[in-house]
Design an enzyme around this catalytic site. Sequence first.
Site, PDB file in Angstrom:
ATOM      1  N   ASP A  10      56.394 -22.487 -31.069  1.00 10.31           N
ATOM      2  CA  ASP A  10      56.023 -22.442 -29.655  1.00 10.31           C
ATOM      3  C   ASP A  10      56.773 -23.543 -28.921  1.00 10.31           C
ATOM      4  OD1 ASP A  10      54.337 -20.446 -30.384  1.00 10.31           O
ATOM      5  OD2 ASP A  10      52.474 -21.489 -29.869  1.00 10.31           O
ATOM      6  N   ASP A  14      46.799 -10.494 -25.700  1.00  6.67           N
ATOM      7  CA  ASP A  14      46.056 -11.735 -25.884  1.00  6.67           C
ATOM      8  C   ASP A  14      44.700 -11.546 -25.230  1.00  6.67           C
ATOM      9  OD1 ASP A  14      48.496 -12.627 -26.879  1.00  6.67           O
ATOM     10  OD2 ASP A  14      49.097 -13.481 -24.964  1.00  6.67           O
TER      11      ASP A  14
END
Length: 244
Positions: A10, A132
């Site tokens: 990330d 998500d």
Amino acid sequence: MALTLYPAIDLKGGQVVRLKRGDMSKATVYSSEPGAQARRFAALGFRWIHVVDLDGAFAGRPANAAAVETILAAVPGVPVQLGGGIRTMGTVEAWLDRGVKRVILGSAAVKDPDFALAACRAYPGRVAVGIDARGGFVATEGWAEVSAVQAADLAKRFEDAGAAAIIYTDIDRDGMLGGVNLEATLALARAVRLPVIASGGVASLNDLAALSGVTSEGIEGVIIGRALYDGRVDPAAALALVKR
């Protein structure tokens, strides 16, 4: 079918970080060299690398392009899937042309479904849909907004469009090392005809064993982040487990 392990990189400000529940103010920096991190994962034997441009997810456009390019150059033989800030066909095309194997469309799948469906159809097998969810409802804009769309309903829209997979993240589990939400992930996998990649909450080899036991139900892989960086999951043991 063996479960595919996707180690996560990330990116925030060009650095490798992990968040807790998607909170950008709670970022732990693990490396300032994304390319070197990718090489480490490749050397350990991982067959894919999962990359997210966190700044891009909030900005709505690529924000860590230089770091992504570094990763692609570092591991030319390892397929990379990339999400974060991909909101136009031009951006999809640009990343695929640069060597990204699979792009991930998240917010765009909710806010601009016509574009997301068109991208899946234009590049069959090379576009994954990132779903998500918080409490079963899809979140967008780097998880800052929660929509009224349910995860399974969104996934079903892409069943016949050529999507490569659904990447399902339980936001409340992400970065918390509390274990994968197996029940919700399995429910989604059973509801759609697309492979599902689990994400969020991996804490131990037990999570990987549980997911490995249900690959026949449509769970294709799992993304591992903080548990790898903190040493809670040994890479060699994890890879050996899924091979068994």
